[in-house]
Design a protein around this motif. Structure first.
Motif, PDB file in Angstrom:
ATOM      1  N   ARG A  18       0.847  -1.184   0.000  1.00 43.43           N
ATOM      2  CA  ARG A  18       0.000   0.000   0.000  1.00 43.43           C
ATOM      3  C   ARG A  18       0.888   1.241   0.000  1.00 43.43           C
ATOM      4  O   ARG A  18       2.054   1.178   0.371  1.00 43.43           O
ATOM      5  CB  ARG A  18      -0.932   0.004   1.212  1.00 43.43           C
ATOM      6  CG  ARG A  18      -0.204  -0.076   2.530  1.00 43.43           C
ATOM      7  CD  ARG A  18      -1.128  -0.362   3.717  1.00 43.43           C
ATOM      8  NE  ARG A  18      -2.139   0.658   3.871  1.00 43.43           N
ATOM      9  CZ  ARG A  18      -3.453   0.414   3.832  1.00 43.43           C
ATOM     10  NH1 ARG A  18      -3.894  -0.814   3.649  1.00 43.43           N
ATOM     11  NH2 ARG A  18      -4.328   1.385   3.991  1.00 43.43           N
ATOM     12  N   ARG A  19       0.336   2.369  -0.438  1.00 42.19           N
ATOM     13  CA  ARG A  19       1.078   3.619  -0.475  1.00 42.19           C
ATOM     14  C   ARG A  19       0.310   4.702   0.265  1.00 42.19           C
ATOM     15  O   ARG A  19      -0.892   4.576   0.494  1.00 42.19           O
ATOM     16  CB  ARG A  19       1.301   4.091  -1.916  1.00 42.19           C
ATOM     17  CG  ARG A  19       2.151   3.189  -2.768  1.00 42.19           C
ATOM     18  CD  ARG A  19       2.510   3.891  -4.061  1.00 42.19           C
ATOM     19  NE  ARG A  19       3.217   3.028  -4.986  1.00 42.19           N
ATOM     20  CZ  ARG A  19       3.933   3.465  -6.013  1.00 42.19           C
ATOM     21  NH1 ARG A  19       4.018   4.763  -6.243  1.00 42.19           N
ATOM     22  NH2 ARG A  19       4.548   2.623  -6.813  1.00 42.19           N
ATOM     23  N   CYS A  20       1.029   5.760   0.585  1.00 46.44           N
ATOM     24  CA  CYS A  20       0.364   6.946   1.113  1.00 46.44           C
ATOM     25  C   CYS A  20      -0.582   7.463   0.031  1.00 46.44           C
ATOM     26  O   CYS A  20      -0.162   7.716  -1.106  1.00 46.44           O
ATOM     27  CB  CYS A  20       1.400   8.011   1.469  1.00 46.44           C
ATOM     28  SG  CYS A  20       0.677   9.632   1.845  1.00 46.44           S
ATOM     29  N   ASP A  21      -1.856   7.612   0.360  1.00 42.32           N
ATOM     30  CA  ASP A  21      -2.844   8.040  -0.630  1.00 42.32           C
ATOM     31  C   ASP A  21      -2.624   9.476  -1.086  1.00 42.32           C
ATOM     32  O   ASP A  21      -3.038   9.849  -2.186  1.00 42.32           O
ATOM     33  CB  ASP A  21      -4.262   7.918  -0.053  1.00 42.32           C
ATOM     34  CG  ASP A  21      -4.686   6.475   0.121  1.00 42.32           C
ATOM     35  OD1 ASP A  21      -4.168   5.617  -0.618  1.00 42.32           O
ATOM     36  OD2 ASP A  21      -5.521   6.205   1.006  1.00 42.32           O
ATOM     37  N   CYS A  23       0.548  11.411  -1.204  1.00 37.61           N
ATOM     38  CA  CYS A  23       1.722  11.709  -2.028  1.00 37.61           C
ATOM     39  C   CYS A  23       2.068  10.594  -3.006  1.00 37.61           C
ATOM     40  O   CYS A  23       2.726  10.842  -4.015  1.00 37.61           O
ATOM     41  CB  CYS A  23       2.930  12.017  -1.146  1.00 37.61           C
ATOM     42  SG  CYS A  23       3.621  10.582  -0.279  1.00 37.61           S
ATOM     43  N   ARG A  24       1.684   9.358  -2.704  1.00 37.72           N
ATOM     44  CA  ARG A  24       1.976   8.191  -3.544  1.00 37.72           C
ATOM     45  C   ARG A  24       3.473   7.932  -3.692  1.00 37.72           C
ATOM     46  O   ARG A  24       3.900   7.212  -4.587  1.00 37.72           O
ATOM     47  CB  ARG A  24       1.354   8.353  -4.945  1.00 37.72           C
ATOM     48  CG  ARG A  24      -0.118   8.677  -4.957  1.00 37.72           C
ATOM     49  CD  ARG A  24      -0.950   7.545  -4.418  1.00 37.72           C
ATOM     50  NE  ARG A  24      -0.853   6.345  -5.246  1.00 37.72           N
ATOM     51  CZ  ARG A  24      -1.332   5.150  -4.883  1.00 37.72           C
ATOM     52  NH1 ARG A  24      -1.929   5.006  -3.712  1.00 37.72           N
ATOM     53  NH2 ARG A  24      -1.211   4.113  -5.690  1.00 37.72           N
ATOM     54  N   GLY A  27       5.757   3.730   0.541  1.00 33.88           N
ATOM     55  CA  GLY A  27       4.934   2.537   0.657  1.00 33.88           C
ATOM     56  C   GLY A  27       5.077   1.853   2.007  1.00 33.88           C
ATOM     57  O   GLY A  27       6.055   2.073   2.735  1.00 33.88           O
ATOM     58  N   ARG A  49       4.419  15.101  -2.400  1.00 30.69           N
ATOM     59  CA  ARG A  49       3.266  15.187  -3.302  1.00 30.69           C
ATOM     60  C   ARG A  49       3.543  16.163  -4.441  1.00 30.69           C
ATOM     61  O   ARG A  49       3.234  15.885  -5.606  1.00 30.69           O
ATOM     62  CB  ARG A  49       2.025  15.622  -2.522  1.00 30.69           C
ATOM     63  CG  ARG A  49       0.762  15.744  -3.374  1.00 30.69           C
ATOM     64  CD  ARG A  49      -0.444  16.077  -2.508  1.00 30.69           C
ATOM     65  NE  ARG A  49      -0.241  17.314  -1.778  1.00 30.69           N
ATOM     66  CZ  ARG A  49      -0.459  18.534  -2.285  1.00 30.69           C
ATOM     67  NH1 ARG A  49      -0.869  18.664  -3.535  1.00 30.69           N
ATOM     68  NH2 ARG A  49      -0.274  19.601  -1.540  1.00 30.69           N
TER      69      ARG A  49
END
Length: 276
Positions: A18-21, A23-24, A27, A49
């Motif tokens: 999963r990643r930070c929603d 900044c993407r 993980g 971001r």
């Protein structure tokens, strides 16, 4: 991508699912690690971001070795090993990792600073440019004409590192992401690997940013622990192999030297130490 969660200085390192929603850019292997890391990550999330939102500009960088429509493109059609062998640099010095057979043999734990190109002065930028840079370089043709190099010079294989740094800074200042560069420039260079063999080539930044003090922090897990926090001051350009060339004695002033420091580990873990 690996999980960036850390505890007591140790990184998780498991594969990220999963990643930070927002900044993407980072993980995590689990929700619990993401929640636990939130207080640390939130400090840098906005900056990541903004950087990720501009990731598309990387595809437009002109200083890559493969896309320039010139003689230098020969490497696209010729095996890299034979290309390097033809110029007498296959498996040597800064060039060791520039083909698959060399990359498989290199041990980054044993490498040290390599100061020379192993090329003649006609094929590499080993001295101050004859004229200061006027305007912006936007192609290999511009660069080679300015530095009096043939477009077929193999040095482009390695020079794309400092020239990509140059172009990224030109884009950032042009888009007002950075203030106008005056006396000092600080660069965070993430994830170096074979660049660790080619650090001398970053001396070319002296010519690309004349009169500017340049500091580069290289951060990445490929940097050996024994070299972590090592500082390297480049007071000259990478050397040619002509014994009588003035590059053997010519030095730039200390105020113009490119100053580099190596940091072993991951950027998330080391950022706070050298960004103060």
């Amino acid at each position: 991508m690996e999980c960036v969660w850390t505890r007591n200085g140790s990184r998780c390192g498991e594969a990220a699912s999963r990643r930070c929603d927002r900044c993407r850019a980072v993980g995590y292997c689990s929700l619990s690690h993401q929640v636990s890391h939130r207080s640390i990550h939130k400090i840098e999330c906005d900056r990541f971001r903004r950087q990720m939102n501009r990731a598309d500009v990387l595809s437009d960088f002109p200083f890559t070795f493969y896309v320039e429509p010139s003689k230098v493109q020969v490497v696209s059609f010729e095996k890299r090993c034979s290309f390097l062998a033809r110029h007498g640099v296959h498996g040597l010095g800064m060039w060791i990792c520039e083909c698959s057979c060399g990359s498989s043999l290199i041990n980054f734990d044993t490498i040290s600073f390599i100061p020379d190109w192993l090329l003649s002065s006609e094929l590499c930028p080993c001295n101050e440019p004859s004229i200061s840079l006027q305007g912006r370089l936007s192609s290999w043709k511009d660069y080679c004409e300015w530095r009096h190099l043939p477009l077929s010079s193999p040095a482009a294989v390695i020079l794309h590192w400092p020239l990509t740094v140059y172009w990224a800074i030109q884009l950032a200042t042009g888009c007002n992401l950075l203030p106008e560069i005056k006396n000092e420039l600080r660069i965070h260079y993430l994830g170096p690997e074979k660049e660790l063999l080619q650090l001398a080539a970053f001396g070319e930044l002296q010519a690309l940013f004349p009169g500017v003090r340049i500091y580069i922090d290289f951060v990445g897990p490929a940097i050996p622990d024994r070299r972590s926090d090592e500082r390297i001051d480049l007071h000259s350009y990478a050397l040619c192999n002509d014994t009588a060339c003035r590059c053997k004695t010519e030095m730039v002033s200390k105020s113009q030297a490119v100053r580099m420091q190596l940091h072993a580990g991951f950027y998330h873990d080391r950022y706070g130490e050298f960004s103060k």
